[in-house]
Design a protein around this motif. Structure first.
Motif, short mmCIF file in Angstrom:
data_model
loop_
_atom_site.label_atom_id
_atom_site.label_comp_id
_atom_site.label_asym_id
_atom_site.label_seq_id
_atom_site.Cartn_x
_atom_site.Cartn_y
_atom_site.Cartn_z
N PRO A 26 -0.33 1.36 -1.88
CA PRO A 26 -0.91 2.37 -2.77
C PRO A 26 -0.97 3.76 -2.16
CG PRO A 26 -2.23 0.37 -2.79
CD PRO A 26 -1.23 0.22 -1.67
N GLU A 75 1.00 -8.66 -4.03
CA GLU A 75 0.09 -8.83 -2.89
C GLU A 75 0.84 -9.49 -1.73
OE1 GLU A 75 -4.20 -9.82 -3.76
OE2 GLU A 75 -3.25 -10.58 -5.60
N PRO A 80 2.16 -4.89 -9.64
CA PRO A 80 1.50 -5.10 -8.35
C PRO A 80 2.01 -6.35 -7.64
CG PRO A 80 0.06 -5.79 -10.14
CD PRO A 80 1.28 -5.18 -10.78
N PRO A 84 -2.68 -5.01 -1.54
CA PRO A 84 -1.93 -4.70 -2.76
C PRO A 84 -0.78 -3.72 -2.50
CG PRO A 84 -3.99 -3.48 -2.73
CD PRO A 84 -4.03 -4.40 -1.54
N TYR A 85 0.41 -4.09 -2.92
CA TYR A 85 1.58 -3.21 -2.89
C TYR A 85 2.10 -3.06 -4.31
CZ TYR A 85 2.34 -2.78 2.19
OH TYR A 85 2.22 -2.46 3.53
N THR A 86 3.11 -2.20 -4.49
CA THR A 86 3.70 -1.97 -5.81
C THR A 86 5.22 -2.13 -5.72
OG1 THR A 86 1.96 -0.40 -6.38
CG2 THR A 86 3.95 -0.35 -7.72
N THR A 123 -5.63 -0.28 2.21
CA THR A 123 -4.20 -0.17 1.91
C THR A 123 -3.35 -0.44 3.15
OG1 THR A 123 -4.27 2.21 2.36
CG2 THR A 123 -4.63 1.51 0.08
#
Length: 393
Positions: free
Chosen positions: A115, A190, A188, A94-96, A85
């Motif tokens: 995350p 990236e 999500p 991966p980010y949100t 992360t």
């Protein structure tokens, strides 16, 4: 970051997955060849099968162990990489998508988070902030293309805040920007980075930022980096010239300017539009009275409040017939920087769409697969400024 790469995408290479394999020695088997026999000759007795030596058995065992260990290490590395992360320039993390706020009809302010918030990303961000201007790449997964965007300085007072914010224009021809604007909250995203666009030397005292549109993002970054170096003995200064096509992009922005700057706009416009004896258009800040303020203008005002008398901003709007001219640049480079400080490092950054950069300082060039600064041209070249270094973003 006005995004560093202006409306261009490029194919992302997939991670190579090389697996080293070694063939193991196999003992040769000797087969008895059939032979004819006669009544007078007896069939030869088969030769005894040679037994493997201890050294051969040890070699085989070593090869098997090394191969197994290598495969295991590679699999573990792949698992760790895919689940990490922490932002990294070598792979996508991966980010949100947390929020998307409207800045204008063509631009939005995006906020994304990793995350987990374990402090590791804060260390990565801090290292980039201290260095200078930086960006991260967003990936469009369907087309496997990416585009760089510049994070805005954080407005949170929480030390563990690991969110990143971006001012992104919705380009009708931009695959990545259209993709990002189509995402729902919680989707999500990236990203990969950080990528240092330009280091700001520690001895920098003053710089002028000429920004067009979303090119204001690198200006905010640079201002944040430079002004943080303020202490009892030094007070670095930054002046921003920000041009937009529409007033809605900089709603509520009021220029801090002088009478000379007003004459600058009239003089420059007289060479583009037909001369007029009537009073020229008022300053952008005076042409539009509104109680509303755009999110980006609020960012600038917050930075000005944090560092009073160290940052000034002028706004220019195409639809109000105001543009950045030569004298707008000279007013700061020649009158606000005392001659006694000429030996100090002074920088001019130019950031914005490709056409904007080309007009102001000449286009950047590609050579040997890299984007280079290219020769200085445009109106800044014509000014023949001394003791100023120009950098195109």
């Amino acid at each position: 970051m006005k995004p560093r790469i202006r409306s261009r995408g490029f194919l992302l290479s997939h991670d190579a997955c090389p697996t080293a394999t070694r063939s193991l020695m196999r003992a040769q088997r000797r087969n008895a060849a059939p032979s004819t026999t006669s009544s007078t000759s007896a069939a030869p007795s088969p030769s005894p099968k040679p037994s493997a030596s201890p050294r051969s058995r040890w070699l085989r065992l070593t090869l098997v162990t090394v191969t197994a260990a290598g495969v295991g290490t590679y699999v573990k590395w792949r698992q760790d990489s895919s689940s990490s992360t922490t932002l990294n320039p070598a792979r996508f993390t991966p980010y949100t998508l947390v929020s998307r706020e409207t800045v204008s009809s063509t631009g939005s302010l995006f906020t994304i988070k990793p995350p987990k918030s374990d402090g590791s990303n804060s260390e990565v961000y801090e290292g980039a902030w201290k260095t200078g201007i930086w960006s991260v790449m967003f990936k469009q997964p369907q087309l496997q293309i990416g585009r760089d965007y510049t994070p805005l300085p954080s407005t949170s007072s929480e030390e563990d805040d690991e969110c990143l914010r971006f001012f992104i224009r919705k380009d009708p021809f931009g695959e990545v920007s259209r993709y990002l604007h189509s995402l729902k909250i919680g989707a999500p995203i990236e990203i990969r980075g950080p990528r240092i666009e330009c280091e700001i030397p520690s001895d920098t005292e003053t710089f002028l930022f000429v920004a067009g549109g979303t090119g204001i993002a690198p200006a905010l970054q640079a201002g944040h980096t430079l002004l943080r170096r303020t202490d009892k003995t030094r007070k670095p200064r930054i002046h921003i010239l920000w041009a937009n096509r529409r007033r809605e992009d900089c709603l509520g922005g009021r220029s801090e300017t002088t009478d000379a700057a007003v004459e600058t706009q009239r003089s420059w416009l007289s060479r583009v539009f037909k001369p007029s004896t009537t009073t020229s258009s008022p300053q952008p800040a005076e042409a539009h009275e509104s109680t509303e303020t755009s999110l980006i203008v609020k960012e600038l005002e917050a930075l000005k409040a944090q560092y009073p008398e160290q940052i000034t901003v002028q706004y220019f709007v195409d639809e109000e017939k105001s543009s950045i001219g030569k004298k707008s640049i000279l007013d700061f480079t020649t009158t606000t920087v005392p001659s006694s400080e000429a030996h100090k490092r002074n920088l001019i950054f130019v950031s914005g769409p490709e056409g904007f950069i080309s007009y102001m300082a000449g286009p950047k060039v590609w050579a040997q697969g890299m984007e280079l600064q290219g020769p200085l041209r445009g109106i800044i070249k014509e000014l023949d400024l001394k003791d100023w270094t120009v950098w195109k973003l």
